[in-house]
Each structure stands twice: as C-alpha cells, then as structure tokens.
Design a protein around this motif. Structure first.
Motif, mmCIF file in Angstrom:
data_model
loop_
_atom_site.group_PDB
_atom_site.id
_atom_site.type_symbol
_atom_site.label_atom_id
_atom_site.label_comp_id
_atom_site.label_asym_id
_atom_site.label_seq_id
_atom_site.Cartn_x
_atom_site.Cartn_y
_atom_site.Cartn_z
ATOM 1 N N GLY A 52 52.974 10.896 -28.752
ATOM 2 C CA GLY A 52 51.784 11.344 -29.227
ATOM 3 C C GLY A 52 50.431 10.721 -28.648
ATOM 4 N N VAL A 53 50.800 9.206 -28.756
ATOM 5 C CA VAL A 53 49.563 8.359 -28.570
ATOM 6 C C VAL A 53 49.249 8.348 -27.053
ATOM 7 N N ILE A 54 50.382 8.547 -26.288
ATOM 8 C CA ILE A 54 50.524 8.230 -24.915
ATOM 9 C C ILE A 54 49.857 9.753 -24.335
ATOM 10 N N SER A 55 50.388 10.772 -24.739
ATOM 11 C CA SER A 55 49.789 12.063 -24.380
ATOM 12 C C SER A 55 48.362 12.284 -24.472
ATOM 13 N N LEU A 56 48.061 12.104 -25.825
ATOM 14 C CA LEU A 56 46.733 12.244 -26.191
ATOM 15 C C LEU A 56 45.868 11.188 -25.267
ATOM 16 N N ALA A 57 46.188 10.131 -24.940
ATOM 17 C CA ALA A 57 45.328 9.191 -24.060
ATOM 18 C C ALA A 57 45.332 9.953 -22.709
ATOM 19 N N ALA A 58 46.398 10.283 -22.291
ATOM 20 C CA ALA A 58 46.469 11.003 -20.766
ATOM 21 C C ALA A 58 45.670 12.430 -20.699
ATOM 22 N N LEU A 59 45.719 13.044 -21.734
ATOM 23 C CA LEU A 59 45.052 14.271 -21.886
ATOM 24 C C LEU A 59 43.668 14.205 -22.170
ATOM 25 N N PHE A 71 43.133 21.667 -19.955
ATOM 26 C CA PHE A 71 43.893 22.734 -20.461
ATOM 27 C C PHE A 71 45.335 23.053 -19.794
ATOM 28 N N VAL A 72 45.235 22.746 -18.419
ATOM 29 C CA VAL A 72 46.496 22.922 -17.581
ATOM 30 C C VAL A 72 47.356 21.950 -17.911
ATOM 31 N N MET A 73 46.772 20.734 -17.830
ATOM 32 C CA MET A 73 47.772 19.417 -17.996
ATOM 33 C C MET A 73 48.242 19.550 -19.628
ATOM 34 N N SER A 74 47.408 20.116 -20.427
ATOM 35 C CA SER A 74 47.882 20.282 -21.870
ATOM 36 C C SER A 74 49.114 21.126 -21.963
ATOM 37 N N ILE A 75 49.154 22.213 -20.912
ATOM 38 C CA ILE A 75 50.180 22.979 -21.142
ATOM 39 C C ILE A 75 51.211 22.532 -20.366
ATOM 40 N N PHE A 76 51.062 21.978 -19.465
ATOM 41 C CA PHE A 76 52.142 21.387 -18.516
ATOM 42 C C PHE A 76 52.969 20.221 -19.454
ATOM 43 N N THR A 77 52.076 19.444 -20.114
ATOM 44 C CA THR A 77 52.739 18.258 -20.908
ATOM 45 C C THR A 77 53.619 19.005 -21.865
ATOM 46 N N LEU A 79 54.830 21.912 -22.067
ATOM 47 C CA LEU A 79 56.227 22.389 -21.313
ATOM 48 C C LEU A 79 57.258 21.395 -21.093
ATOM 49 N N CYS A 80 56.758 20.454 -20.656
ATOM 50 C CA CYS A 80 57.583 19.066 -20.445
ATOM 51 C C CYS A 80 58.542 18.773 -21.684
ATOM 52 N N ILE A 81 57.412 18.684 -22.855
ATOM 53 C CA ILE A 81 58.119 18.352 -24.175
ATOM 54 C C ILE A 81 59.036 19.285 -24.464
ATOM 55 N N TYR A 82 58.614 20.533 -24.483
ATOM 56 C CA TYR A 82 59.702 21.599 -24.519
ATOM 57 C C TYR A 82 61.074 21.432 -23.928
ATOM 58 N N VAL A 83 60.924 21.378 -22.629
ATOM 59 C CA VAL A 83 62.210 21.251 -22.031
ATOM 60 C C VAL A 83 63.043 20.007 -22.333
ATOM 61 N N ALA A 84 62.197 18.768 -22.536
ATOM 62 C CA ALA A 84 62.921 17.738 -22.892
ATOM 63 C C ALA A 84 63.731 17.723 -24.103
ATOM 64 N N SER A 85 63.123 18.483 -25.161
ATOM 65 C CA SER A 85 63.638 18.750 -26.449
ATOM 66 C C SER A 85 65.042 19.756 -26.287
ATOM 67 N N SER A 86 64.956 20.458 -25.201
ATOM 68 C CA SER A 86 66.019 21.569 -25.131
ATOM 69 C C SER A 86 67.303 20.992 -24.380
ATOM 70 N N ILE A 87 67.047 19.733 -23.622
ATOM 71 C CA ILE A 87 68.080 19.205 -23.095
ATOM 72 C C ILE A 87 68.570 17.829 -23.518
ATOM 73 N N PHE A 134 48.398 20.213 -8.894
ATOM 74 C CA PHE A 134 48.102 21.438 -9.443
ATOM 75 C C PHE A 134 46.770 22.026 -8.886
ATOM 76 N N ASN A 135 45.972 21.042 -8.237
ATOM 77 C CA ASN A 135 44.530 21.648 -7.836
ATOM 78 C C ASN A 135 44.652 22.878 -7.077
ATOM 79 N N PRO A 136 45.378 22.869 -5.912
ATOM 80 C CA PRO A 136 45.774 24.236 -5.200
ATOM 81 C C PRO A 136 45.842 25.392 -6.292
ATOM 82 N N ILE A 137 46.692 25.487 -7.215
ATOM 83 C CA ILE A 137 46.966 26.496 -7.800
ATOM 84 C C ILE A 137 45.703 26.809 -8.929
ATOM 85 N N PHE A 138 45.069 25.866 -9.379
ATOM 86 C CA PHE A 138 44.112 26.326 -10.389
ATOM 87 C C PHE A 138 42.689 25.778 -9.810
#
Length: 147
Positions: A52-59, A71-77, A79-87, A134-138
């Motif tokens: 939480g602390v590292i994610s909040l600081a980065a975001l 917002f984009v990096m919040s979504i990506f982060t 998603l990373c947390i979700y995938v990590a919890s799934s495996i 992510f810049n070219p996408i967004f």
C-alpha cells in the motif's frame, strides 16, 4: 520536479533503437508486475502495508506528472495486484523468474542501443519507464511517443 515532457525527453535519449524500444514495451511492464507480485508475496498485514505505501507513493508521483497517467497507472497497478493474487500458489517463483528474465532482456536492449539504462543516472527513471511505455497507447505527451 520535472514535467512529464522533460522526463520523456530524457528517457527517450537512451531509447532510440527500434529493438531496444520493442524490448522495453514488453520487459518494463513485466518488471513492474514482478515487483508488485514480490511485494504482494510478503505474508500478512506487513505485506499489505508495504504494498500500500509503495503503491500510493508511486501513484502519487504519476498523478503529479499527469492526472491521466495517474489513472492509467492506477488501473495497471490494480491489474498487477489482481493477477498476483490469482497466481498465489507459485507467486514468488513466477515473480522472480519474470523479474530476472525481463531485466536480462532490458540489458540486452541497452547493449543493442549502445547506451546505459537511464536509471543509472536517476532512480526515478524506474518509474518513468512504465509511463513511457504506455505513452503511445494513452498519449500523455504526443511529442515523446515511443516508436
């Protein structure tokens, strides 16, 4: 603090070679994921607090540079947390393998480029890399799109 345009300009100086750019488009998000996954693997409340602390600081860093980027990096982060919890059964092994392989590719890309990685000069570039990918996408800044 530098603007997003300044960060992208500086980062782009050592990311001109098409092969290096392609490697970064794959390896940088994988490294980001693997770091999130490794922190997620820390057991109990300690892991959640550290994540939480590292994610909040980065975001916060991303939001200061650009609301859209934040917002984009919040979504990506997330998603990373979700995938990590799934495996979770093999999380540490997968995260370490992804981290090592992706960094090997990064250094190969910089060997091809003929320039050292940007983070050797400033560790902040470890956070700029994902934004640059992510810049070219967004289109956070159209002037500094990765090719």
């Amino acid at each position: 603090m530098k603007t997003i345009e300044q960060w992208f300009s500086l980062y782009g100086e050592s990311h001109q070679n098409p092969t290096n750019i392609k490697i970064h488009k794959v390896a940088v998000p994988l490294i980001y994921f693997s770091v999130v996954a490794l922190i997620s693997a820390i057991p109990g409340l300690t892991g959640l607090v550290i994540l939480g602390v590292i994610s909040l600081a980065a975001l916060l860093f991303y939001f200061i540079l650009s609301i859209k980027l934040g917002f984009v990096m919040s979504i990506f982060t997330g998603l990373c947390i979700y995938v990590a919890s799934s495996i979770s059964i093999y999380l540490i092994e997968i995260a370490i393998a992804v981290f090592v392989v992706a960094w090997i590719f990064q250094f190969v890309g910089h060997k091809v480029e003929g320039k050292k990685p940007s983070f050797f000069d400033d560790l902040s570039f470890l956070l700029i890399g994902p934004a640059w990918v992510f810049n070219p996408i967004f289109s956070f800044d159209k002037k500094y799109k990765a090719k």
